[in-house]
Design a protein around this motif. Structure first.
Motif, PDB file in Angstrom:
ATOM      1  N   SER A   1       2.605  -1.190 -22.557  1.00 32.64           N
ATOM      2  CA  SER A   1       3.307  -1.283 -21.273  1.00 32.64           C
ATOM      3  C   SER A   1       3.237   0.005 -20.464  1.00 32.64           C
ATOM      4  O   SER A   1       3.571   0.007 -19.281  1.00 32.64           O
ATOM      5  CB  SER A   1       4.780  -1.650 -21.502  1.00 32.64           C
ATOM      6  OG  SER A   1       5.434  -0.626 -22.217  1.00 32.64           O
ATOM      7  N   ILE A   2       2.808   1.111 -21.102  1.00 32.52           N
ATOM      8  CA  ILE A   2       2.754   2.393 -20.383  1.00 32.52           C
ATOM      9  C   ILE A   2       1.810   2.337 -19.187  1.00 32.52           C
ATOM     10  O   ILE A   2       2.167   2.818 -18.099  1.00 32.52           O
ATOM     11  CB  ILE A   2       2.373   3.529 -21.358  1.00 32.52           C
ATOM     12  CG1 ILE A   2       3.550   3.810 -22.308  1.00 32.52           C
ATOM     13  CG2 ILE A   2       1.992   4.803 -20.606  1.00 32.52           C
ATOM     14  CD1 ILE A   2       3.265   4.843 -23.369  1.00 32.52           C
ATOM     15  N   PRO A   3       0.594   1.743 -19.300  1.00 32.58           N
ATOM     16  CA  PRO A   3      -0.255   1.643 -18.095  1.00 32.58           C
ATOM     17  C   PRO A   3       0.421   0.885 -16.956  1.00 32.58           C
ATOM     18  O   PRO A   3       0.306   1.288 -15.791  1.00 32.58           O
ATOM     19  CB  PRO A   3      -1.503   0.912 -18.613  1.00 32.58           C
ATOM     20  CG  PRO A   3      -1.545   1.209 -20.069  1.00 32.58           C
ATOM     21  CD  PRO A   3      -0.119   1.251 -20.501  1.00 32.58           C
TER      22      PRO A   3
ATOM     23  N   ARG B   1       1.377   2.403 -13.387  1.00 35.14           N
ATOM     24  CA  ARG B   1       0.834   1.689 -12.230  1.00 35.14           C
ATOM     25  C   ARG B   1       1.935   1.404 -11.222  1.00 35.14           C
ATOM     26  O   ARG B   1       1.754   1.556 -10.004  1.00 35.14           O
ATOM     27  CB  ARG B   1       0.190   0.386 -12.698  1.00 35.14           C
ATOM     28  CG  ARG B   1      -0.253  -0.544 -11.576  1.00 35.14           C
ATOM     29  CD  ARG B   1      -1.042  -1.709 -12.157  1.00 35.14           C
ATOM     30  NE  ARG B   1      -1.204  -2.774 -11.194  1.00 35.14           N
ATOM     31  CZ  ARG B   1      -0.645  -3.976 -11.282  1.00 35.14           C
ATOM     32  NH1 ARG B   1       0.141  -4.255 -12.320  1.00 35.14           N
ATOM     33  NH2 ARG B   1      -0.833  -4.896 -10.373  1.00 35.14           N
ATOM     34  N   ILE B   2       3.098   1.004 -11.709  1.00 34.06           N
ATOM     35  CA  ILE B   2       4.225   0.702 -10.821  1.00 34.06           C
ATOM     36  C   ILE B   2       4.721   1.977 -10.143  1.00 34.06           C
ATOM     37  O   ILE B   2       4.954   2.010  -8.931  1.00 34.06           O
ATOM     38  CB  ILE B   2       5.352   0.016 -11.618  1.00 34.06           C
ATOM     39  CG1 ILE B   2       4.892  -1.363 -12.106  1.00 34.06           C
ATOM     40  CG2 ILE B   2       6.604  -0.131 -10.773  1.00 34.06           C
ATOM     41  CD1 ILE B   2       5.819  -1.990 -13.131  1.00 34.06           C
ATOM     42  N   LEU B   3       4.880   3.048 -10.933  1.00 32.78           N
ATOM     43  CA  LEU B   3       5.350   4.303 -10.345  1.00 32.78           C
ATOM     44  C   LEU B   3       4.355   4.836  -9.315  1.00 32.78           C
ATOM     45  O   LEU B   3       4.754   5.333  -8.254  1.00 32.78           O
ATOM     46  CB  LEU B   3       5.558   5.345 -11.449  1.00 32.78           C
ATOM     47  CG  LEU B   3       6.812   5.199 -12.315  1.00 32.78           C
ATOM     48  CD1 LEU B   3       6.918   6.382 -13.268  1.00 32.78           C
ATOM     49  CD2 LEU B   3       8.068   5.092 -11.481  1.00 32.78           C
TER      50      LEU B   3
ATOM     51  N   ARG C   1       5.484  -8.556 -11.714  1.00 35.49           N
ATOM     52  CA  ARG C   1       5.563  -9.752 -10.873  1.00 35.49           C
ATOM     53  C   ARG C   1       5.588  -9.390  -9.391  1.00 35.49           C
ATOM     54  O   ARG C   1       5.014 -10.095  -8.561  1.00 35.49           O
ATOM     55  CB  ARG C   1       6.824 -10.555 -11.239  1.00 35.49           C
ATOM     56  CG  ARG C   1       6.677 -11.343 -12.531  1.00 35.49           C
ATOM     57  CD  ARG C   1       8.019 -11.836 -13.058  1.00 35.49           C
ATOM     58  NE  ARG C   1       8.816 -12.521 -12.072  1.00 35.49           N
ATOM     59  CZ  ARG C   1       8.674 -13.806 -11.729  1.00 35.49           C
ATOM     60  NH1 ARG C   1       7.727 -14.543 -12.297  1.00 35.49           N
ATOM     61  NH2 ARG C   1       9.475 -14.353 -10.826  1.00 35.49           N
ATOM     62  N   VAL C   2       6.246  -8.267  -9.061  1.00 34.35           N
ATOM     63  CA  VAL C   2       6.244  -7.820  -7.667  1.00 34.35           C
ATOM     64  C   VAL C   2       4.857  -7.337  -7.259  1.00 34.35           C
ATOM     65  O   VAL C   2       4.346  -7.676  -6.185  1.00 34.35           O
ATOM     66  CB  VAL C   2       7.284  -6.696  -7.473  1.00 34.35           C
ATOM     67  CG1 VAL C   2       7.153  -6.070  -6.085  1.00 34.35           C
ATOM     68  CG2 VAL C   2       8.699  -7.249  -7.661  1.00 34.35           C
ATOM     69  N   LEU C   3       4.216  -6.565  -8.136  1.00 32.15           N
ATOM     70  CA  LEU C   3       2.875  -6.053  -7.819  1.00 32.15           C
ATOM     71  C   LEU C   3       1.851  -7.174  -7.743  1.00 32.15           C
ATOM     72  O   LEU C   3       0.861  -7.059  -7.011  1.00 32.15           O
ATOM     73  CB  LEU C   3       2.451  -5.020  -8.859  1.00 32.15           C
ATOM     74  CG  LEU C   3       3.180  -3.676  -8.825  1.00 32.15           C
ATOM     75  CD1 LEU C   3       2.530  -2.691  -9.779  1.00 32.15           C
ATOM     76  CD2 LEU C   3       3.200  -3.089  -7.430  1.00 32.15           C
TER      77      LEU C   3
END
Length: 605
Positions: A5-7, A11-13, A329-331
């Motif tokens: 989940s780190i990638p 990616r989100i940040l 889901r937002v991305l």
């Protein structure tokens, strides 16, 4: 949060870094306050050490000589006031960090939600026809709220917990290295539990978000079609579907909570084991005079506080796993690119004259299955064109290409001799007015509903458009006239009234091109006559495209197109097509002669 989940986390940040930069002042304040909180937290146990080593017992190693100058009562008083001061300062630092983070996260959340909404509005019609509206609502409302956790309310406290842990470990090593290493022997067990359970938490969270989206989609569909649901007695059927989706969502929610609780309780056990080891070995060192009782007390206090960040790490890991699932889901939406968009070289369209040309236009929703085939059509400015034919023949799709709701698979749609893809979407669509069969009105006043067509329209212009649409009389009869707030989708009005207000909204734009898609379908004779009269007024001197199954209405057009299987099989005036005696003639003769005569009389009046 697992390595997998780190990638996604980064990616989100990275995606929302610009929003963080806008709130840099608040974030700097928060970080400074957090640093202060960490330092003050590290100082908290020391007044207790002084009380134990310099007052309560005669410790053999009083290595702070300045404290030996104070009598016990003075030292006790100073320690008490010191404890209060440290705690008070830490509370102030915590307050500013909390307030700063809350304000920054709320602002960031607001911007993210607005961007998501605007992006959804810009996505092509093909995307919205496949997406479920309820699921999109969940992503805009709930998933963006959970992003607040991943951006700030989990990330920043997690950073503080790590900083506190590192600081405490450093001081613990300074007090006694062997005891520290013995205490940290439990960390690998914690890391194993956190890694193993966090991956399962993230998977369960992702499934839960999908289930919640399905619940919202079922709810939106049933509420949106409540009239049909009640008319056909489908309440139980929809209730069963909703119940199944709701229970699946509950199952995933329980699974997520169970895994999160398992992670936190596992950490509790690991903490208890570490504390017991330190208490046993530290007490032995104190009995051998290798450490003072105050050192042991400080060490145990640090150990307890050091494990607290580990507990927080377990808690925030679970929250971050859930937030990562929501963030993905937002991305997923933000990464969608509109199939129809402005080209880099698009220009603002000049005022249209209304000359429309379809140049060998073909279109397919799916490759290899064309819906429109090599359409050739020339429409002169001010000409009225009627599109008739069987259902599914491509009439609405053809005019959707004119609005650039879709782009042709082959060929060009041109206005005034230029490909409409050369124009910006906004400048193109503002010069085309549309009246649909199911006219959408909003839960707003009549003024506002009509003014949506032209945001800067005056009340006088709106009233003039309403009069042109033959709607002023019934609007004045409403409880508050033009200030009456209409029900959602215009549910408080009749079909004819809704249609005339939609015509008024089209009229106020004064667009040179007008599209009418089955504007009289489902209306009684009285309302149909009023709508037709309004349409005739609005269509004057405009290039008008009319989709209709009413051939009596189509017969008055300057040009009639008969479509079948995505092709224009016949075109011409009514008299020309009647003389051909082909498909159009057969379709025209199928209508009741009495109905045709009544329509002719009504239109001629």
């Amino acid at each position: 949060m697992t390595q997998k989940s780190i990638p996604s986390f980064w990616r989100i940040l990275h995606r929302f870094a610009p929003y963080l930069q806008k709130q840099s002042l608040l974030l700097i304040t928060a970080v400074f306050a957090l640093f202060a909180e960490v330092v003050l937290r590290l100082l908290e146990p020391w007044p207790l050490k002084f009380v134990f080593d310099y007052i309560l017992i005669d410790a053999p190693d009083k290595n702070i000589s300045i404290l030996n100058r104070f009598d016990p009562v003075t030292l006790l008083t100073l320690s008490a006031f010191g404890l209060i001061a440290i705690t008070a300062l830490r509370a102030i630092a915590s307050y500013w960090s909390t307030v700063s983070l809350a304000l920054a996260s709320s602002r960031i959340l607001t911007e993210i939600r607005e961007q998501l909404y605007r992006h959804l509005q810009c996505l092509s019609l093909s995307y919205h026809t496949k997406a479920r509206s309820g699921d999109l609502l969940v992503r805009i409302s709930t998933d963006t709220t959970r992003l607040q956790e991943i951006v700030l309310t989990a990330v920043m406290p997690l950073i503080v917990s790590i900083m506190t842990l590192l600081g405490m470990i450093g001081i613990m090593i300074w007090i006694d290295r062997d005891l520290t290493l013995l205490a940290l022997i439990t960390l690998p067990f914690f890391w194993f539990a956190a890694t193993r359970l966090s991956e399962r938490i993230q998977q369960a969270s992702r499934q839960q978000r999908q289930r919640e989206g399905a619940v919202a989609a079922t709810l939106a569909e049933s509420i949106g079609a409540i009239k049909l649901v009640q008319a056909l007695s489908l309440q139980d059927a929809f209730a069963n579907v909703f119940s199944q989706a709701n229970h699946r969502s509950l199952k995933e929610s329980v699974k997520t909570q169970r895994l999160s609780a398992s992670l936190e309780r596992t950490v509790d056990v690991v903490i208890a084991i570490g504390t017991a080891i330190v208490l046993w070995y530290g007490a032995r060192l104190a009995l051998r005079d290798h450490l003072t009782p105050g050192d042991v007390l400080v060490f145990l206090t640090y150990l307890k506080q050091a494990f607290k960040p580990i507990q927080n790490f377990a808690k925030y890991t679970g929250r971050l796993s859930k937030a990562v699932a929501s963030g993905e889901r937002v991305l997923d939406i933000l990464d969608e690119t509109p199939e129809v968009d402005d080209s880099p070289f698009a220009i603002v369209a000049p005022p249209f004259q209304g000359y429309v040309r379809f140049d060998c236009v073909s279109f397919a929703y799916q490759a290899g299955n064309p819906l429109l085939k090599a359409i050739e059509l020339d429409v002169k400015p001010g000409q009225q064109v009627a599109l008739v034919g069987t259902s599914g023949s491509g009439k609405s799709t053809l005019l959707s290409l004119l609005l650039r709701l879709y782009d042709p698979t082959e060929g060009r749609v041109m206005i005034d001799g230029r490909d409409i893809r050369d124009y910006t979407l906004k400048s193109l669509r503002t010069q085309i007015s549309v009246v649909m069969q199911d006219s959408l009105l909003f839960a707003a006043t009549v003024w506002e509903n009509i003014g949506y067509g032209v945001p800067d329209a005056t009340h006088a212009q709106i009233e003039a458009a309403v009069r042109l649409a033959n709607a002023h009389e019934f609007v004045e009869a409403l409880p508050q006239g033009y200030d009456t707030i209409l029900g959602e989708r215009g549910s408080t009005l009749s079909g004819g009234q809704r249609q005339r207000l939609a015509i008024a909204r089209a009229a106020i734009r004064q667009a040179p091109i007008l599209i009418l898609d089955e504007p009289t379908t489902g209306l009684d004779k009285h309302n149909e006559k009023a709508v037709i009269t309004a349409l005739e007024s609005v269509a004057k001197n405009r290039t008008t495209f009319l989709i209709t199954h009413d051939l009596t209405l189509a017969a008055h057009a300057d040009l009639i197109l008969y479509l079948e299987n995505g092709q224009i099989l016949e075109q011409g005036t009514h008299s020309q097509l009647i003389q051909l005696n082909k498909k159009y003639t057969s379709l025209y003769q199928m209508q009741s002669p009495a109905d045709r005569e009544n329509k002719k009389q009504e239109i001629s009046r």
